[in-house]
Design a protein around this motif. Structure first.
Motif, PDB file in Angstrom:
ATOM      1  N   LEU A   1      -7.239   2.586   0.941  1.00 18.77           N
ATOM      2  CA  LEU A   1      -8.040   1.951  -0.572  1.00 18.77           C
ATOM      3  C   LEU A   1      -7.471   3.076  -1.946  1.00 18.77           C
ATOM      4  CD1 LEU A   1     -10.464  -0.661   0.736  1.00 18.77           C
ATOM      5  CD2 LEU A   1      -8.727  -0.788  -0.915  1.00 18.77           C
ATOM      6  N   LEU A   2      -8.855   4.053  -1.207  1.00 16.60           N
ATOM      7  CA  LEU A   2      -8.626   5.751  -1.827  1.00 16.60           C
ATOM      8  C   LEU A   2      -7.405   6.049  -2.333  1.00 16.60           C
ATOM      9  CD1 LEU A   2     -11.671   6.987   0.042  1.00 16.60           C
ATOM     10  CD2 LEU A   2     -12.150   6.383  -2.547  1.00 16.60           C
ATOM     11  N   TYR A   3      -6.333   5.619  -1.345  1.00 17.99           N
ATOM     12  CA  TYR A   3      -5.107   6.382  -1.425  1.00 17.99           C
ATOM     13  C   TYR A   3      -4.264   5.880  -2.691  1.00 17.99           C
ATOM     14  CZ  TYR A   3       0.111   7.744  -0.867  1.00 17.99           C
ATOM     15  OH  TYR A   3       1.573   7.823  -1.320  1.00 17.99           O
ATOM     16  N   ASN A   4      -4.463   4.369  -2.917  1.00 21.67           N
ATOM     17  CA  ASN A   4      -3.917   3.367  -3.952  1.00 21.67           C
ATOM     18  C   ASN A   4      -5.326   3.049  -5.109  1.00 21.67           C
ATOM     19  OD1 ASN A   4      -1.448   2.324  -3.109  1.00 21.67           O
ATOM     20  ND2 ASN A   4      -2.408   2.438  -1.690  1.00 21.67           N
TER      21      ASN A   4
ATOM     22  N   ALA B   1      -3.358 -10.506  -8.107  1.00 23.44           N
ATOM     23  CA  ALA B   1      -2.789  -8.945  -8.530  1.00 23.44           C
ATOM     24  C   ALA B   1      -4.098  -8.070  -9.006  1.00 23.44           C
ATOM     25  CB  ALA B   1      -1.714  -9.139  -9.100  1.00 23.44           C
ATOM     26  N   GLN B   2      -4.615  -6.665  -8.531  1.00 22.42           N
ATOM     27  CA  GLN B   2      -5.664  -6.463  -9.245  1.00 22.42           C
ATOM     28  C   GLN B   2      -5.462  -4.457  -8.653  1.00 22.42           C
ATOM     29  OE1 GLN B   2      -8.866  -8.602  -8.508  1.00 22.42           O
ATOM     30  NE2 GLN B   2      -9.406  -7.004  -6.166  1.00 22.42           N
ATOM     31  N   ALA B   3      -6.421  -4.292  -9.563  1.00 15.42           N
ATOM     32  CA  ALA B   3      -6.449  -2.653  -9.614  1.00 15.42           C
ATOM     33  C   ALA B   3      -7.168  -2.484  -8.296  1.00 15.42           C
ATOM     34  CB  ALA B   3      -6.617  -1.768 -10.485  1.00 15.42           C
ATOM     35  N   VAL B   4      -7.255  -1.696  -7.658  1.00 15.73           N
ATOM     36  CA  VAL B   4      -8.151  -1.143  -6.466  1.00 15.73           C
ATOM     37  C   VAL B   4      -9.594  -0.421  -7.038  1.00 15.73           C
ATOM     38  CG1 VAL B   4      -8.072  -0.363  -4.395  1.00 15.73           C
ATOM     39  CG2 VAL B   4      -6.622  -0.973  -4.885  1.00 15.73           C
TER      40      VAL B   4
ATOM     41  N   TYR C   1       1.008  -0.905   0.138  1.00 17.42           N
ATOM     42  CA  TYR C   1      -0.540  -0.217   0.164  1.00 17.42           C
ATOM     43  C   TYR C   1       1.018   1.366  -0.535  1.00 17.42           C
ATOM     44  CZ  TYR C   1      -4.259  -2.069   0.218  1.00 17.42           C
ATOM     45  OH  TYR C   1      -5.817  -2.676   0.319  1.00 17.42           O
ATOM     46  N   ASN C   2       2.308   1.144   0.462  1.00 20.15           N
ATOM     47  CA  ASN C   2       3.579   2.351   0.297  1.00 20.15           C
ATOM     48  C   ASN C   2       2.175   3.342   1.110  1.00 20.15           C
ATOM     49  OD1 ASN C   2       5.206   0.844  -1.207  1.00 20.15           O
ATOM     50  ND2 ASN C   2       3.662   1.443  -3.682  1.00 20.15           N
TER      51      ASN C   2
END
Length: 139
Positions: free
Chosen positions: A88-91, A108-111, A38-39
């Motif tokens: 989640l919104l940040y990513n 693996a998938q896009a948020v 998530y960094n």
């Protein structure tokens, strides 16, 4: 009817948070990697959070099942879900290697919208539970 709705809300939210906690406990190392993806946090805090977060989710889930702790646990659902939605919104739109990781590693998938929307539903359910419990004390 209100008692049944409160019971359903408590059981559903408790099940979700207990399931999430158990899934994370089953592979705490991978959960740490999910958090790292998530960094959002410095690496030094990842291990501690990877241990504390499932513990908090476990207590929230159990708290929802105990009548005299359900209000505190409902606030726990709201606070945790706000934090999760924020991450989640940040990513948003980013491809995370484990998906959202909400219930353990995934592909693996896009948020996307559904990832954030489920946290909004949890917040709404907990807020409704608080409101229904408040009505009882006001009546």
């Amino acid at each position: 009817m209100i008692s049944l709705l409160k019971l359903v809300l408590r059981l559903v939210l408790a099940g979700i948070f207990l399931w999430s906690a158990i899934a994370k406990f089953m592979d705490i190392f991978t959960f740490g990697e999910i958090l790292r993806s998530y960094n959002l946090l410095p690496d030094a805090s990842i291990k501690l959070l990877a241990i504390l977060l499932p513990i908090v989710e476990l207590f929230v889930g159990i708290g929802l099942l105990i009548p005299f702790t359900q209000r505190i646990a409902a606030w726990g659902v709201i606070l945790l879900s706000l934090a999760f939605a924020g991450g989640l919104l940040y990513n948003y739109g980013e491809i995370l290697p484990y998906g959202c990781g909400c219930f353990g590693p995934n592909e693996a998938q896009a948020v996307g919208f559904l990832d954030v929307f489920k946290d909004i539903l949890f917040i709404a359910g907990a807020a409704l539970l608080l409101l229904l419990n408040r009505r009882k004390t006001l009546a």
